[in-house]
Design a protein around this motif. Structure first.
Motif, PDB file in Angstrom:
ATOM      1  N   GLU A 161      42.164 -15.441  20.039  1.00  0.00           N
ATOM      2  CA  GLU A 161      41.272 -16.429  20.000  1.00  0.00           C
ATOM      3  C   GLU A 161      40.922 -17.051  18.617  1.00  0.00           C
ATOM      4  O   GLU A 161      39.979 -17.827  18.467  1.00  0.00           O
ATOM      5  N   SER A 162      41.549 -16.779  17.576  1.00  0.00           N
ATOM      6  CA  SER A 162      41.791 -17.863  16.332  1.00  0.00           C
ATOM      7  C   SER A 162      42.040 -19.152  16.939  1.00  0.00           C
ATOM      8  O   SER A 162      42.757 -19.548  17.934  1.00  0.00           O
ATOM      9  N   SER A 163      41.307 -20.230  16.189  1.00  0.00           N
ATOM     10  CA  SER A 163      41.588 -21.723  16.596  1.00  0.00           C
ATOM     11  C   SER A 163      42.568 -22.076  15.783  1.00  0.00           C
ATOM     12  O   SER A 163      42.826 -21.584  14.519  1.00  0.00           O
TER      13      SER A 163
ATOM     14  N   ARG B   9      46.031 -21.694  24.396  1.00  0.00           N
ATOM     15  CA  ARG B   9      45.329 -22.223  25.512  1.00  0.00           C
ATOM     16  C   ARG B   9      44.497 -23.522  24.724  1.00  0.00           C
ATOM     17  O   ARG B   9      43.845 -23.163  23.671  1.00  0.00           O
TER      18      ARG B   9
ATOM     19  N   GLY C 119      38.831 -16.331  11.862  1.00  0.00           N
ATOM     20  CA  GLY C 119      37.841 -15.411  12.413  1.00  0.00           C
ATOM     21  C   GLY C 119      37.879 -14.010  12.426  1.00  0.00           C
ATOM     22  O   GLY C 119      38.744 -13.453  11.514  1.00  0.00           O
ATOM     23  N   GLU C 120      37.315 -13.331  13.228  1.00  0.00           N
ATOM     24  CA  GLU C 120      37.445 -11.785  13.320  1.00  0.00           C
ATOM     25  C   GLU C 120      38.249 -11.313  14.390  1.00  0.00           C
ATOM     26  O   GLU C 120      38.418 -12.133  15.341  1.00  0.00           O
ATOM     27  N   PRO C 121      38.584 -10.164  14.320  1.00  0.00           N
ATOM     28  CA  PRO C 121      39.424  -9.643  15.631  1.00  0.00           C
ATOM     29  C   PRO C 121      38.491  -9.598  16.781  1.00  0.00           C
ATOM     30  O   PRO C 121      37.309  -9.223  16.573  1.00  0.00           O
TER      31      PRO C 121
ATOM     32  N   ARG D  57      45.571 -28.757  19.636  1.00  0.00           N
ATOM     33  CA  ARG D  57      44.733 -27.908  19.249  1.00  0.00           C
ATOM     34  C   ARG D  57      44.317 -26.838  20.419  1.00  0.00           C
ATOM     35  O   ARG D  57      44.277 -27.334  21.409  1.00  0.00           O
ATOM     36  N   GLY D  58      44.098 -25.831  19.823  1.00  0.00           N
ATOM     37  CA  GLY D  58      43.490 -24.747  20.806  1.00  0.00           C
ATOM     38  C   GLY D  58      43.452 -23.390  20.176  1.00  0.00           C
ATOM     39  O   GLY D  58      42.828 -23.399  19.084  1.00  0.00           O
ATOM     40  N   TRP D  59      43.620 -22.266  21.068  1.00  0.00           N
ATOM     41  CA  TRP D  59      43.090 -21.014  20.885  1.00  0.00           C
ATOM     42  C   TRP D  59      44.259 -19.816  20.962  1.00  0.00           C
ATOM     43  O   TRP D  59      44.929 -20.429  22.157  1.00  0.00           O
TER      44      TRP D  59
ATOM     45  N   ILE E 230      42.579 -23.133  12.221  1.00  0.00           N
ATOM     46  CA  ILE E 230      41.385 -23.930  12.068  1.00  0.00           C
ATOM     47  C   ILE E 230      40.459 -22.900  11.570  1.00  0.00           C
ATOM     48  O   ILE E 230      39.516 -23.023  10.466  1.00  0.00           O
ATOM     49  N   SER E 231      40.400 -21.775  12.295  1.00  0.00           N
ATOM     50  CA  SER E 231      39.481 -20.583  11.936  1.00  0.00           C
ATOM     51  C   SER E 231      40.133 -19.425  12.532  1.00  0.00           C
ATOM     52  O   SER E 231      40.155 -19.028  13.607  1.00  0.00           O
TER      53      SER E 231
END
Lengths: 431, 431
Positions: B68-70, B39, B100-102, B21-23, B97-98
């Motif tokens: 940075e999306s998970s 990461r 998200g936004e840019p 699991r990461g980003w 997982i998420s």
């Protein structure tokens, strides 16, 4: 070569010549003998000074000593069952380092006076034992998180622009001409790091300008606040009980003497075994009423209700699934029990009450905004916190443990003020 | 079963199936391949997602991911010398997982913007490495004091009625209707405990309302303040160098990877050997002038002078015996060198400058009062502090280490603001 009292007792140095530095704990003069019980950071020991065994100057020093005078003593260790610890030193030398003035603290002084001379009262046997015990308890909590669980400790900001738990109990300050506040909780700042470091904690001062004068409130207290990525509330509670159990168990094994010096029955702490007890909020309310208390569903527990629930218990009790609308906006609703949140308060047994509050955090942006609006919070005060849900959010949980409440329970103290050297309460921030 | 990047690299899990699991750290799409460097808290690793090796939904997720999306990824570990760390994961599954936004942080953004989004910038590889390194450095300092030297840690008050180092840089606050101040130093409170616990330290926030905008000032910083009964200044300096050496040496041995990630040359730190260098104040002033600086005897060193003195050094330098009248009232005069005090500042090498200030404390009541009067202090503001000399006083010494300055030096950072997650400076206390 200077030794200390702890070493003499530990190594049973009977017959050995020793030199000690310390302070007068109490003193009794009897003809050509002075019996001085001295203390050093490691313990207390009786010193017998016989007039014809020491020089003239030393005999005068022994007679002149006040309670708390500092001194150096040399002598021979003898077994003596009447002496505290079973040994006494028969002095060959006794020199005052600083005689000083007559010590102002004797017996039967008012609590208010003892708070005024807190800087001196902290030298008492009980306060010394409490401060040592707190040191070890803090270390065991850190050790569990660092070494057993791989957490990172983070330094949070103390001066902030907004509060975490609402504005009414914030201390306001002037920050270079702007309004700012002392932090009430570092939770939101700790949450920042779950996305980078995974498991983190803060152990730092928190502040609440609460007007409560109770035995369990401080305006300034130390707050242990872990946050963990990918932990649900079940894992969160397990971490809490494992951590608390680790610290209590290690204290019992490594420093029973400090527990006893604080008046804590060590056998009671041995009953703090895993797992801790668990009870649903709704059942806990019924239980309060059943046990003679009076509260309604939808209310929060106060000190009285917590005392009723824990009075006869021997280990801590989790109360979980509180009604959503009496708990903080960041707590995640429990899909399995509508109207309740995935949270738990951990209550210490024997009437001590809440030591931890924790929950699974809302990690979806929309869910968080909806709940903030329902609780009438101003979204724009929380923009940076919402960012944590905008970019790569993940499930996470966390909790806050009040160090002083934890210490109060473990040492079984009556009042929280004795868990911290210089307690800050509504009517005191001196010395 | 979820593993992490550090474990994969450490155990060289080639050929194994893993789940992570990461980003998203960075991403490159190339035809029917997506290369995602992900990461997690333990490191970074390349994931190769091939269109025909994953499901349709997973392929879409891989293409949709932002920085940075998970995400969760499953796959097989392969050796690949071109990949960071030498391994890559060939994905069999890729789930956001998420999304998200840019992510708002890209390259070449202003320092001001990065401070505005500090809560996101802290996810960067460099800030993550710094925060981890700080965690370990803090731990090594504590470990030295606790385990090697038998100190007790004490929780000091943060809200106080008076300042330690003078009033002009105090933050004022409202304490239930009274004026109070945030502590600038816990030294005096730490001194309370030398009479009961012998060797103690405080590690807590201190505050200075200094208007300086420099690379080494913070309005809120963490302060390590030990005080030791029966220590003279020589023992005090030896303790300081042993403690600093212990922490630096352990960091070099246990976490060279973090030092390197911060841009610190580990070989330079290996030259930090015992004993540290020592120089008398008077000689140090001459040295500054000799090396092209300009200062007079009787002045204190500023950042420029400290830089001149330490620029070409490889280990820390004690400057001792400052003129009595430019140093704090509680520092003991040196009977062997009239007009100077038994003090030392410890300057870090290579231009970093002061990290510690310490001294032997005046322990005689009359000597302290005389010096306070000479410095025009109001005796009645220090009544409780003077009590420490009224009752059983003993010789003692202590020092204060600025954690952020220490970290700045050990990690060789340009600016102190990157040593602390949320720096408080004259123009910023947000987020």
């Amino acid at each position: 070569m200077i030794t200390n009292i702890g070493t003499i007792l530990l190594q049973k140095m009977e017959g050995k010549e020793v030199a000690l530095r310390g302070w007068v704990h109490r003193q009794r003069v009897s003809g050509n003998m002075v019996f001085t019980v001295i203390r050093d950071p490691s313990g207390i020991m009786q010193v017998a000074v016989k007039k014809d065994k020491v020089g003239e100057k030393d005999w005068k020093d022994a007679n002149d000593a006040y309670v708390e005078s500092s001194l150096t003593v040399t002598g021979v260790v003898k077994k003596d069952d009447r002496a505290p610890g079973g040994y006494e030193i028969q002095a060959t030398g006794f020199t005052l380092i600083s005689r000083g003035e007559p010590f102002p603290i004797a017996k039967d002084l008012s609590e208010e006076f003892l708070m005024d001379v807190r800087h001196l009262w902290l030298r008492s046997q009980k306060m010394t034992a409490i401060m040592k015990a707190r040191h070890f308890l803090d270390n065991y909590l850190r050790e569990y998180l660092d070494e057993k669980e791989g957490f990172y400790e983070i330094a949070p900001p103390i001066i902030t622009k907004s509060g975490c738990e609402g504005g009414s109990t914030l201390f306001e300050m002037d920050y270079f001409g702007e309004k700012a506040y002392l932090t009430q909780s570092s939770q939101m700042y700790a949450e920042v790091f779950v996305f980078a470091l995974g498991k983190v904690y803060v152990l730092a001062p928190s502040f609440r300008a609460e007007k409560s004068r109770t035995v369990r409130h401080l305006a300034e207290y130390w707050h242990l606040e872990p946050e963990m990525a990918f932990y649900d509330q079940k894992m969160n509670m397990e971490l809490q009980e494992n951590m608390v159990h680790y610290a209590v168990d290690k204290m019992v094994r490594e420093h029973p003497e400090l527990l006893e010096a604080c008046g804590r029955d060590v056998n009671d702490l041995k009953k703090v075994t895993l797992p801790f007890d668990r009870m649903d909020y709704a059942k806990a309310v019924d239980k309060v009423n059943e046990l003679g208390g009076k509260m309604e569903h939808g209310q929060d527990f106060g000190a009285d209700e917590e005392a009723i629930l824990t009075k006869t218990r021997v280990k801590p009790l989790f109360i979980h699934n509180f009604p959503s609308d009496i708990k903080a906006f960041y707590m995640k609703d429990d899909p399995a029990k509508p109207g309740t949140v995935l949270n738990a308060d951990l209550l210490a047994p024997a009437g001590h009450g809440e030591i931890i509050g924790g929950s699974e955090r809302i990690w979806h942006y929309d869910e968080l905004v909806t709940k903030m609006k329902a609780q009438k919070l101003d979204i724009k005060d929380y923009e940076w916190y919402l960012d944590l849900r905008r970019y790569g959010s993940v499930p996470h949980s966390g909790f806050g443990l009040g160090i002083e409440r934890f210490v109060k329970w473990v040492l079984n103290l009556d009042h929280i003020r004795d868990t911290i050297p210089f307690p800050r309460t509504i009517n005191r921030c001196y010395p």
